[in-house]
Design a protein around this motif. Structure first.
Motif, PDB file in Angstrom:
ATOM      1  N   MET A   1       0.853  -1.177   0.000  1.00  0.00           N
ATOM      2  CA  MET A   1       0.000   0.000   0.000  1.00  0.00           C
ATOM      3  C   MET A   1       0.895   1.235   0.000  1.00  0.00           C
ATOM      4  O   MET A   1       1.865   1.305   0.754  1.00  0.00           O
ATOM      5  CB  MET A   1      -0.890  -0.017   1.245  1.00  0.00           C
ATOM      6  N   THR A   2       0.552   2.178  -0.834  1.00  0.00           N
ATOM      7  CA  THR A   2       1.340   3.409  -0.892  1.00  0.00           C
ATOM      8  C   THR A   2       0.868   4.397   0.175  1.00  0.00           C
ATOM      9  O   THR A   2      -0.225   4.252   0.735  1.00  0.00           O
ATOM     10  CB  THR A   2       1.220   4.089  -2.267  1.00  0.00           C
ATOM     11  N   GLN A   3       1.697   5.388   0.416  1.00  0.00           N
ATOM     12  CA  GLN A   3       1.318   6.444   1.358  1.00  0.00           C
ATOM     13  C   GLN A   3       0.067   7.159   0.866  1.00  0.00           C
ATOM     14  O   GLN A   3      -0.816   7.488   1.657  1.00  0.00           O
ATOM     15  CB  GLN A   3       2.468   7.436   1.522  1.00  0.00           C
ATOM     16  N   GLU A   4      -0.008   7.384  -0.425  1.00  0.00           N
ATOM     17  CA  GLU A   4      -1.166   8.060  -1.017  1.00  0.00           C
ATOM     18  C   GLU A   4      -2.438   7.221  -0.846  1.00  0.00           C
ATOM     19  O   GLU A   4      -3.501   7.757  -0.515  1.00  0.00           O
ATOM     20  CB  GLU A   4      -0.918   8.333  -2.502  1.00  0.00           C
ATOM     21  N   GLN A   5      -2.338   5.931  -1.042  1.00  0.00           N
ATOM     22  CA  GLN A   5      -3.502   5.055  -0.874  1.00  0.00           C
ATOM     23  C   GLN A   5      -3.988   5.064   0.573  1.00  0.00           C
ATOM     24  O   GLN A   5      -5.187   5.165   0.826  1.00  0.00           O
ATOM     25  CB  GLN A   5      -3.167   3.624  -1.306  1.00  0.00           C
ATOM     26  N   LEU A   6      -3.062   4.947   1.513  1.00  0.00           N
ATOM     27  CA  LEU A   6      -3.442   4.991   2.925  1.00  0.00           C
ATOM     28  C   LEU A   6      -4.071   6.328   3.269  1.00  0.00           C
ATOM     29  O   LEU A   6      -5.098   6.387   3.947  1.00  0.00           O
ATOM     30  CB  LEU A   6      -2.225   4.718   3.822  1.00  0.00           C
ATOM     31  N   ALA A   7      -3.476   7.392   2.786  1.00  0.00           N
ATOM     32  CA  ALA A   7      -4.008   8.734   3.040  1.00  0.00           C
ATOM     33  C   ALA A   7      -5.440   8.862   2.534  1.00  0.00           C
ATOM     34  O   ALA A   7      -6.312   9.396   3.233  1.00  0.00           O
ATOM     35  CB  ALA A   7      -3.111   9.781   2.384  1.00  0.00           C
ATOM     36  N   ASP A   8      -5.693   8.361   1.340  1.00  0.00           N
ATOM     37  CA  ASP A   8      -7.041   8.415   0.770  1.00  0.00           C
ATOM     38  C   ASP A   8      -8.037   7.621   1.620  1.00  0.00           C
ATOM     39  O   ASP A   8      -9.152   8.073   1.871  1.00  0.00           O
ATOM     40  CB  ASP A   8      -7.057   7.882  -0.663  1.00  0.00           C
ATOM     41  N   ILE A   9      -7.632   6.461   2.079  1.00  0.00           N
ATOM     42  CA  ILE A   9      -8.524   5.608   2.868  1.00  0.00           C
ATOM     43  C   ILE A   9      -8.905   6.270   4.189  1.00  0.00           C
ATOM     44  O   ILE A   9     -10.058   6.222   4.606  1.00  0.00           O
ATOM     45  CB  ILE A   9      -7.875   4.227   3.122  1.00  0.00           C
ATOM     46  N   VAL A  10      -7.931   6.880   4.853  1.00  0.00           N
ATOM     47  CA  VAL A  10      -8.196   7.455   6.181  1.00  0.00           C
ATOM     48  C   VAL A  10      -8.560   8.936   6.134  1.00  0.00           C
ATOM     49  O   VAL A  10      -8.846   9.541   7.168  1.00  0.00           O
ATOM     50  CB  VAL A  10      -7.029   7.209   7.171  1.00  0.00           C
ATOM     51  N   GLY A  11      -8.545   9.524   4.955  1.00  0.00           N
ATOM     52  CA  GLY A  11      -9.013  10.899   4.796  1.00  0.00           C
ATOM     53  C   GLY A  11      -8.054  11.989   5.202  1.00  0.00           C
ATOM     54  O   GLY A  11      -8.455  13.022   5.734  1.00  0.00           O
TER      55      GLY A  11
END
Length: 57
Positions: free
Chosen positions: A1-11
């Motif tokens: 998982m990328t940092q961007e993907q995690l950021a998107d998931i958690v808002g």
């Protein structure tokens, strides 16, 4: 998982995730909970206090 993907998931922004990884920023309880949920773990497994806290009550 990328940092961007995690950021998107958690808002949050990817910059926030980067700051968390570099220990520049401490997450709110809600953000810590959201990240823990993503990884199916607990907040305690993800984060710990560096300082020793003495609770003399």
């Amino acid at each position: 998982m990328t940092q961007e993907q995690l950021a998107d998931i958690v808002g949050v922004s990817a910059r926030t995730i980067i700051s968390l990884e570099k220990e520049i920023y401490n997450p709110s309880i809600l953000l810590a909970y959201k990240i823990a949920c993503v990884f199916h773990t607990t907040i305690e497994e993800l984060y710990f206090l560096k300082e020793s806290i003495n609770y003399d009550i």
